[in-house]
Motif scaffolding. Structure first.
Motif, PDB file in Angstrom:
ATOM      1  N   GLU A   1      38.578  41.799  61.263  1.00 15.42           N
ATOM      2  CA  GLU A   1      39.859  42.045  61.931  1.00 15.42           C
ATOM      3  C   GLU A   1      41.048  41.817  61.006  1.00 15.42           C
ATOM      4  OE1 GLU A   1      39.708  39.432  65.242  1.00 15.42           O
ATOM      5  OE2 GLU A   1      38.337  40.688  66.409  1.00 15.42           O
ATOM      6  N   LEU A   2      40.852  41.108  59.884  1.00 20.33           N
ATOM      7  CA  LEU A   2      41.951  40.891  58.941  1.00 20.33           C
ATOM      8  C   LEU A   2      42.298  42.156  58.151  1.00 20.33           C
ATOM      9  CD1 LEU A   2      41.132  37.336  57.510  1.00 20.33           C
ATOM     10  CD2 LEU A   2      42.806  37.954  59.247  1.00 20.33           C
ATOM     11  N   LYS A   3      41.410  43.156  58.164  1.00 25.43           N
ATOM     12  CA  LYS A   3      41.664  44.454  57.514  1.00 25.43           C
ATOM     13  C   LYS A   3      42.084  44.255  56.060  1.00 25.43           C
ATOM     14  CE  LYS A   3      43.130  46.503  61.899  1.00 25.43           C
ATOM     15  NZ  LYS A   3      44.220  47.194  62.628  1.00 25.43           N
ATOM     16  N   GLU A   4      41.249  43.516  55.337  1.00 31.36           N
ATOM     17  CA  GLU A   4      41.555  43.230  53.941  1.00 31.36           C
ATOM     18  C   GLU A   4      41.296  44.453  53.080  1.00 31.36           C
ATOM     19  OE1 GLU A   4      40.314  39.947  50.509  1.00 31.36           O
ATOM     20  OE2 GLU A   4      39.098  40.225  52.321  1.00 31.36           O
ATOM     21  N   ILE A   5      42.131  44.650  52.047  1.00 28.93           N
ATOM     22  CA  ILE A   5      41.937  45.720  51.081  1.00 28.93           C
ATOM     23  C   ILE A   5      41.649  45.105  49.719  1.00 28.93           C
ATOM     24  CG2 ILE A   5      43.411  47.338  52.344  1.00 28.93           C
ATOM     25  CD1 ILE A   5      45.636  46.746  50.347  1.00 28.93           C
ATOM     26  N   GLN A   6      40.858  45.824  48.940  1.00 33.37           N
ATOM     27  CA  GLN A   6      40.492  45.346  47.609  1.00 33.37           C
ATOM     28  C   GLN A   6      41.705  45.403  46.684  1.00 33.37           C
ATOM     29  OE1 GLN A   6      37.167  44.461  46.616  1.00 33.37           O
ATOM     30  NE2 GLN A   6      38.146  43.691  44.759  1.00 33.37           N
ATOM     31  N   GLN A   7      41.916  44.321  45.927  1.00 32.68           N
ATOM     32  CA  GLN A   7      42.990  44.303  44.948  1.00 32.68           C
ATOM     33  C   GLN A   7      42.413  43.923  43.585  1.00 32.68           C
ATOM     34  OE1 GLN A   7      45.972  41.380  45.820  1.00 32.68           O
ATOM     35  NE2 GLN A   7      44.508  39.772  46.324  1.00 32.68           N
ATOM     36  N   GLY A   8      42.116  44.945  42.788  1.00 39.65           N
ATOM     37  CA  GLY A   8      41.580  44.728  41.464  1.00 39.65           C
ATOM     38  C   GLY A   8      40.164  44.183  41.498  1.00 39.65           C
ATOM     39  N   PRO A   9      39.780  43.467  40.433  1.00 38.94           N
ATOM     40  CA  PRO A   9      38.403  42.965  40.329  1.00 38.94           C
ATOM     41  C   PRO A   9      38.168  41.627  41.025  1.00 38.94           C
ATOM     42  CG  PRO A   9      39.587  42.487  38.311  1.00 38.94           C
ATOM     43  CD  PRO A   9      40.551  43.234  39.197  1.00 38.94           C
ATOM     44  N   THR A  10      39.172  41.096  41.718  1.00 41.15           N
ATOM     45  CA  THR A  10      39.037  39.774  42.330  1.00 41.15           C
ATOM     46  C   THR A  10      38.138  39.828  43.558  1.00 41.15           C
ATOM     47  OG1 THR A  10      41.025  40.139  43.656  1.00 41.15           O
ATOM     48  CG2 THR A  10      41.305  39.082  41.513  1.00 41.15           C
ATOM     49  N   PHE A  11      37.654  38.641  43.934  1.00 40.74           N
ATOM     50  CA  PHE A  11      36.837  38.496  45.138  1.00 40.74           C
ATOM     51  C   PHE A  11      37.654  38.841  46.380  1.00 40.74           C
ATOM     52  CE2 PHE A  11      33.146  35.402  44.183  1.00 40.74           C
ATOM     53  CZ  PHE A  11      32.253  36.454  44.268  1.00 40.74           C
ATOM     54  N   THR A  12      37.048  39.551  47.319  1.00 45.82           N
ATOM     55  CA  THR A  12      37.652  39.686  48.637  1.00 45.82           C
ATOM     56  C   THR A  12      37.243  38.478  49.476  1.00 45.82           C
ATOM     57  OG1 THR A  12      35.764  40.908  49.510  1.00 45.82           O
ATOM     58  CG2 THR A  12      37.539  42.201  48.502  1.00 45.82           C
ATOM     59  N   LEU A  13      37.981  38.266  50.571  1.00 44.72           N
ATOM     60  CA  LEU A  13      37.632  37.146  51.450  1.00 44.72           C
ATOM     61  C   LEU A  13      36.246  37.337  52.051  1.00 44.72           C
ATOM     62  CD1 LEU A  13      40.998  36.478  53.326  1.00 44.72           C
ATOM     63  CD2 LEU A  13      40.008  35.175  51.441  1.00 44.72           C
ATOM     64  N   ILE A  14      35.911  38.588  52.371  1.00 42.85           N
ATOM     65  CA  ILE A  14      34.591  38.850  52.947  1.00 42.85           C
ATOM     66  C   ILE A  14      33.501  38.480  51.952  1.00 42.85           C
ATOM     67  CG2 ILE A  14      33.047  40.672  53.746  1.00 42.85           C
ATOM     68  CD1 ILE A  14      35.387  42.035  55.033  1.00 42.85           C
TER      69      ILE A  14
ATOM     70  N   ALA B   1      50.214  26.596  41.783  1.00 39.60           N
ATOM     71  CA  ALA B   1      49.252  25.605  41.296  1.00 39.60           C
ATOM     72  C   ALA B   1      49.570  24.215  41.814  1.00 39.60           C
ATOM     73  CB  ALA B   1      49.219  25.613  39.764  1.00 39.60           C
ATOM     74  N   SER B   2      50.856  23.830  41.763  1.00 42.16           N
ATOM     75  CA  SER B   2      51.224  22.484  42.221  1.00 42.16           C
ATOM     76  C   SER B   2      51.115  22.358  43.737  1.00 42.16           C
ATOM     77  CB  SER B   2      52.650  22.164  41.765  1.00 42.16           C
ATOM     78  OG  SER B   2      53.577  23.091  42.328  1.00 42.16           O
ATOM     79  N   CYS B   3      51.361  23.452  44.466  1.00 43.55           N
ATOM     80  CA  CYS B   3      51.286  23.404  45.945  1.00 43.55           C
ATOM     81  C   CYS B   3      49.860  23.153  46.427  1.00 43.55           C
ATOM     82  CB  CYS B   3      51.793  24.712  46.539  1.00 43.55           C
ATOM     83  SG  CYS B   3      53.476  25.133  46.055  1.00 43.55           S
ATOM     84  N   PHE B   4      48.876  23.627  45.653  1.00 47.40           N
ATOM     85  CA  PHE B   4      47.475  23.462  46.030  1.00 47.40           C
ATOM     86  C   PHE B   4      46.775  22.458  45.121  1.00 47.40           C
ATOM     87  CE2 PHE B   4      48.591  27.552  47.862  1.00 47.40           C
ATOM     88  CZ  PHE B   4      47.974  27.517  49.090  1.00 47.40           C
ATOM     89  N   GLU B   5      47.575  21.577  44.484  1.00 46.41           N
ATOM     90  CA  GLU B   5      47.066  20.466  43.695  1.00 46.41           C
ATOM     91  C   GLU B   5      46.129  20.929  42.589  1.00 46.41           C
ATOM     92  OE1 GLU B   5      45.308  17.874  46.576  1.00 46.41           O
ATOM     93  OE2 GLU B   5      47.252  17.225  47.386  1.00 46.41           O
ATOM     94  N   GLY B   6      46.434  22.098  42.008  1.00 45.39           N
ATOM     95  CA  GLY B   6      45.668  22.597  40.877  1.00 45.39           C
ATOM     96  C   GLY B   6      44.294  23.130  41.210  1.00 45.39           C
ATOM     97  N   GLN B   7      43.939  23.271  42.479  1.00 45.99           N
ATOM     98  CA  GLN B   7      42.616  23.750  42.851  1.00 45.99           C
ATOM     99  C   GLN B   7      42.552  25.271  42.702  1.00 45.99           C
ATOM    100  OE1 GLN B   7      40.490  21.887  45.998  1.00 45.99           O
ATOM    101  NE2 GLN B   7      42.164  20.510  46.515  1.00 45.99           N
ATOM    102  N   ARG B   8      41.362  25.752  42.488  1.00 46.74           N
ATOM    103  CA  ARG B   8      41.156  27.185  42.288  1.00 46.74           C
ATOM    104  C   ARG B   8      41.480  27.944  43.570  1.00 46.74           C
ATOM    105  NH1 ARG B   8      35.547  29.920  40.038  1.00 46.74           N
ATOM    106  NH2 ARG B   8      36.338  32.075  39.859  1.00 46.74           N
ATOM    107  N   LEU B   9      42.300  28.979  43.460  1.00 45.86           N
ATOM    108  CA  LEU B   9      42.782  29.695  44.635  1.00 45.86           C
ATOM    109  C   LEU B   9      42.001  30.975  44.872  1.00 45.86           C
ATOM    110  CD1 LEU B   9      46.662  29.328  44.221  1.00 45.86           C
ATOM    111  CD2 LEU B   9      45.101  27.956  45.608  1.00 45.86           C
ATOM    112  N   VAL B  10      41.921  31.314  46.163  1.00 45.76           N
ATOM    113  CA  VAL B  10      41.362  32.585  46.614  1.00 45.76           C
ATOM    114  C   VAL B  10      42.480  33.331  47.317  1.00 45.76           C
ATOM    115  CG1 VAL B  10      39.638  33.704  48.056  1.00 45.76           C
ATOM    116  CG2 VAL B  10      39.080  31.564  46.903  1.00 45.76           C
ATOM    117  N   SER B  11      42.645  34.606  47.014  1.00 44.36           N
ATOM    118  CA  SER B  11      43.702  35.388  47.645  1.00 44.36           C
ATOM    119  C   SER B  11      43.127  36.670  48.215  1.00 44.36           C
ATOM    120  CB  SER B  11      44.812  35.724  46.638  1.00 44.36           C
ATOM    121  OG  SER B  11      44.313  36.567  45.622  1.00 44.36           O
ATOM    122  N   GLY B  12      43.863  37.242  49.180  1.00 48.22           N
ATOM    123  CA  GLY B  12      43.444  38.494  49.786  1.00 48.22           C
ATOM    124  C   GLY B  12      44.621  39.230  50.381  1.00 48.22           C
TER     125      GLY B  12
END
Length: 446
Positions: free
Chosen positions: A297-310, A156-167
């Protein structure tokens, strides 16, 4: 030396072949921008700047200045890519069609992400003098597999408290964290956690992520022009509809000419807007397709109910790209409709002008026939008048012969001379008219 050990250029030297001037560059094109080999942990700073034609040489000279400061060899003039180590920092410079990218790679990283970036090793005066307009400024850090996994609270502190997206990328071999927003230092931030990629795979992943962020922002450059142009096109569309409606009730030639002038002005506006936006909208479409390709090309896999990058990029970026495409198509459609309306009005104007010309020609024909009748009447009167004066002269002549003892009846001689005088005058008059007609129209047949 045997033929098997001869260099290929030596073998071709004896053949009467004319080499294409770009043959060597064609072989090098596939290897122009190789994937970097990057170990983890690593800190990377990436810049992308728009350049116009005047900035390209300035940018190249600026890169040579950086090489001079660090005592390394500068790139060759025609090169579009350059990779060089500057001691504890590696620079990757690549020139694209409308922008240039600088990527600075610094091995290792601090315990706190983004605490000390790769840009901090560069001279401040050099950074501030980079030519072009900055579009992308990004700090990317890669954590090694030995480090503990991150969670949102830790970052949270590294991204100044902004909402994060992960994949989870590369089929789960890496995790990406980012807010995809600008932070307090004016740069974006991306954190990658390497779970088991080797240096080659890590380098390819980093390059794809950098290209993803670069092409994403480049694609969005067309969003503002499309939003600004949409109401202008709506106004022009309404104006065109009003002109078409007015055209059905217009009968006068001057009114139609006024409508045609309005359409000409609208067509000029459309062409100006097309010239201003066609390259930007085309670039947005190309960049959008590149973004979606890099996401695959990033070959992302779904992790739970969170948003994927796509899904995230599709929700944020796709509407902007579709808007640009829609405005571009609407611009082309409006240009075609204005052209068709102009052709319709020009056709109506031409038909009315033809009708006017037909009536004018008919009137001229009537005048010509009337002038011909008047000319024939005047010609007849002229013949009568000339004959009368000729006969009067002959009568005086015949009267003067009597005193000379010539036995001549003046009245009888005058009567006999009348048909000859009239016929002679008629013949001379027609010969003169024929000569005038032939002189004015040499091609007329006799």
């Amino acid at each position: 030396m045997s033929q098997a050990n001869s260099h290929p250029s030596d073998l071709l030297a004896g053949l009467p072949l004319r080499m294409h001037p770009d043959r060597a560059s064609l072989y090098q094109e596939l290897h122009a921008r190789p994937f970097p080999v990057i170990g983890s942990p690593v800190r990377i700073s990436h810049l992308a700047l728009l350049l116009d034609e005047n900035d390209k040489q300035k940018d190249f000279d600026h890169l040579c200045d950086l090489c001079s400061r660090y005592g390394v060899n500068p790139p060759a003039a025609p090169d579009n890519s350059f990779y060089q180590s500057l001691g504890g920092l590696e620079v990757r410079w690549e020139r694209h069609l409308e922008f240039v990218t600088y990527t600075f790679i610094r091995p290792g990283r601090k315990a706190e992400p983004f605490e000390q970036t790769a840009l901090s090793l560069l001279p401040d005066d050099w950074l501030q003098a980079i030519p072009g307009e900055l579009v992308v400024a990004l700090h990317l850090e890669v954590a090694s597999p030995e480090e503990d996994s991150f969670d949102r609270e830790d970052l949270a502190s590294c991204f100044e408290g902004q909402r994060l997206v992960s994949g989870r990328l590369m089929e789960g071999a890496a995790t990406l964290w980012s807010a995809f927003r600008m932070h307090g230092d004016g740069c974006g931030r991306i954190l990658l956690h390497n779970h088991g990629l080797n240096d080659n795979q890590t380098g390819r992943l980093i390059l794809r992520v950098l290209e993803l962020e670069t092409y994403r922002l480049m694609a969005l450059l067309g969003a503002r022009p499309s939003r600004e142009l949409a109401p202008v096109l709506r106004q022009l569309d309404n104006q065109l509809a009003a002109i078409i409606t007015q055209l059905s009730d217009t009968e006068g030639l001057e009114e139609e000419r006024a409508l045609l002038r309005q359409l000409t002005s609208m067509a000029a506006q459309i062409e100006r807007h097309r010239a201003d936006t066609i390259s930007r909208f085309s670039a947005t479409k190309a960049y959008y397709h590149l973004v979606m390709k890099r996401l695959e090309e990033l070959k992302e896999i779904q992790q739970g109910p969170t948003f994927t990058l796509i899904a995230f990029f599709g929700r944020r970026l796709t509407p902007a790209a579709k808007t640009c495409d829609s405005v571009s198509q609407r611009l082309e459609d409006l240009a075609r409709r204005i052209e068709r309306a102009g052709d319709l009005i020009r056709t109506r104007v031409d038909l009315k002008l033809e009708e006017q010309n037909r009536r004018l020609l008919a009137s001229m024909n009537r005048r010509s026939r009337l002038q011909l009748r008047m000319q024939e009447t005047v010609e007849g009167l002229s013949i009568a008048a000339i004959s009368y004066y000729g006969i009067s002269l002959l009568r005086y002549l015949f009267g003067a012969m009597e005193p000379l003892g010539v036995p001549l009846n003046k009245d009888l001689a005058t009567a006999i001379a009348v048909p000859f005088v009239v016929g002679g005058v008629w013949w001379v008059t027609h010969r003169i008219r024929k000569f005038i007609v032939e002189a004015s129209d040499p091609g007329r047949e006799n």
